[in-house]
Enzyme design. Structure first.
Site, mmCIF file in Angstrom:
data_model
loop_
_atom_site.group_PDB
_atom_site.id
_atom_site.type_symbol
_atom_site.label_atom_id
_atom_site.label_comp_id
_atom_site.label_asym_id
_atom_site.label_seq_id
_atom_site.Cartn_x
_atom_site.Cartn_y
_atom_site.Cartn_z
ATOM 1 N N GLU A 103 0.832 -1.210 0.000
ATOM 2 C CA GLU A 103 0.000 0.000 0.000
ATOM 3 C C GLU A 103 0.864 1.256 0.000
ATOM 4 O O GLU A 103 2.004 1.226 0.447
ATOM 5 C CB GLU A 103 -0.857 0.016 1.269
ATOM 6 C CG GLU A 103 -2.330 -0.233 1.050
ATOM 7 C CD GLU A 103 -3.073 0.935 0.424
ATOM 8 O OE1 GLU A 103 -2.501 1.694 -0.384
ATOM 9 O OE2 GLU A 103 -4.249 1.086 0.735
ATOM 10 N N ASP A 104 0.285 2.344 -0.466
ATOM 11 C CA ASP A 104 0.986 3.619 -0.445
ATOM 12 C C ASP A 104 0.937 4.284 0.929
ATOM 13 O O ASP A 104 1.927 4.770 1.435
ATOM 14 C CB ASP A 104 0.420 4.569 -1.519
ATOM 15 C CG ASP A 104 -1.100 4.716 -1.446
ATOM 16 O OD1 ASP A 104 -1.747 4.045 -0.607
ATOM 17 O OD2 ASP A 104 -1.649 5.495 -2.240
ATOM 18 N N ASP A 107 -4.022 5.623 6.488
ATOM 19 C CA ASP A 107 -4.513 6.860 7.085
ATOM 20 C C ASP A 107 -5.470 6.475 8.219
ATOM 21 O O ASP A 107 -5.027 6.166 9.313
ATOM 22 C CB ASP A 107 -5.173 7.677 5.972
ATOM 23 C CG ASP A 107 -5.639 9.052 6.395
ATOM 24 O OD1 ASP A 107 -5.098 9.589 7.372
ATOM 25 O OD2 ASP A 107 -6.551 9.599 5.749
ATOM 26 N N PHE A 156 -1.710 16.133 3.980
ATOM 27 C CA PHE A 156 -2.099 15.394 2.781
ATOM 28 C C PHE A 156 -0.883 15.330 1.863
ATOM 29 O O PHE A 156 -0.346 16.360 1.456
ATOM 30 C CB PHE A 156 -3.276 16.057 2.074
ATOM 31 C CG PHE A 156 -3.906 15.139 1.074
ATOM 32 C CD1 PHE A 156 -4.828 14.181 1.477
ATOM 33 C CD2 PHE A 156 -3.548 15.204 -0.269
ATOM 34 C CE1 PHE A 156 -5.389 13.304 0.560
ATOM 35 C CE2 PHE A 156 -4.105 14.324 -1.196
ATOM 36 C CZ PHE A 156 -5.025 13.375 -0.780
ATOM 37 N N ARG A 169 0.931 12.416 -9.235
ATOM 38 C CA ARG A 169 1.468 11.068 -9.033
ATOM 39 C C ARG A 169 2.899 10.957 -9.570
ATOM 40 O O ARG A 169 3.676 10.128 -9.129
ATOM 41 C CB ARG A 169 0.621 10.024 -9.781
ATOM 42 C CG ARG A 169 -0.762 9.811 -9.219
ATOM 43 C CD ARG A 169 -1.371 8.540 -9.791
ATOM 44 N NE ARG A 169 -2.815 8.488 -9.633
ATOM 45 C CZ ARG A 169 -3.437 8.029 -8.553
ATOM 46 N NH1 ARG A 169 -2.737 7.605 -7.516
ATOM 47 N NH2 ARG A 169 -4.746 8.003 -8.496
#
Ligand code: 5GP
Ligand code: MG
Length: 179
Positions: A103-104, A107, A156, A169
């Site tokens: 996963e990136d 959160d 963010f 991206r």
């Protein structure tokens, strides 16, 4: 640089591509050691993980395979809707496989706990989780991360695969998105 010409909001570098490269090497070393003699199946959560996944697999030196699933939690914006949808599920069986989810970012934890539950039901031999970044200050569901790159502050972030409304991206560094 090109992204300085993009209109508001402006990204500010938080983690440089050099630091990312070092960390990917460190993670690959840990994973390679733990999966020695195995043929893991890496499952990337699209779209955010695609850059990280591409860098990681090239350093693993294992007879691994890759799959991707696509989930959506976020609409267009920075806040999680809290509702997870499987946009593209698994196309192959993972029964008896050593699965490593990539996963990136974690959160609230809602997306990854949903994904891990979804995969667990498919009876893999083992199921582990690797996240490039973790934002623990926002956690709503407990998640255990087996391989973690960076802990990030409650900002963010974009770049290195992560987007804001599909933008940014392509940035090589992990950046904080100003408002
Ligand atoms: P969670 O379900 O843990 O709240 O959210 C996880 C997903 O939300 C991530 O896989 C990612 O797609 C998105 N997300 C959460 N925080 C951020 C962030 O800071 N930047 C970006 N680009 N995506 C985020
Ligand atoms: Mg993601």
């Amino acid at each position: 640089m090109l992204y300085e010409m993009v209109s508001q909001p402006q990204p500010k570098i938080l983690i440089t591509h050099q630091e990312i490269a070092k960390t990917v090497t460190r993670l690959a070393g840990e994973i390679r050691r733990d999966y020695y003699g195995k043929q893991p199946l890496l499952i990337g959560a699209l779209k955010g993980s695609f850059v990280f996944m591409a860098d990681l697999v090239r350093q693993l030196d294992l007879p691994l395979e890759v799959e991707f699933v696509r989930l959506s939690t976020y609409g267009a914006g920075k806040e999680s809707s809290g509702k997870v949808k499987v946009v593209q599920g698994l196309k192959t069986s993972i029964k008896g496989r050593d699965v490593l989810v990539v996963e990136d970012i974690v959160d609230t934890g809602i997306t990854i706990s949903f994904l891990l539950n979804y995969l667990k039901k498919k009876k893999p031999a083992s199921l582990k989780f690797c996240a490039l970044t973790d934002k623990p200050s926002r956690r709503r569901v407990p998640v255990s991360i087996d391989y973690l790159g960076f802990t990030v502050p409650d900002k963010f972030i974009v770049g290195y695969g992560l987007d804001f409304d599909e933008k940014f991206r392509y940035l090589p560094d992990i950046c904080e998105l100003g408002s």
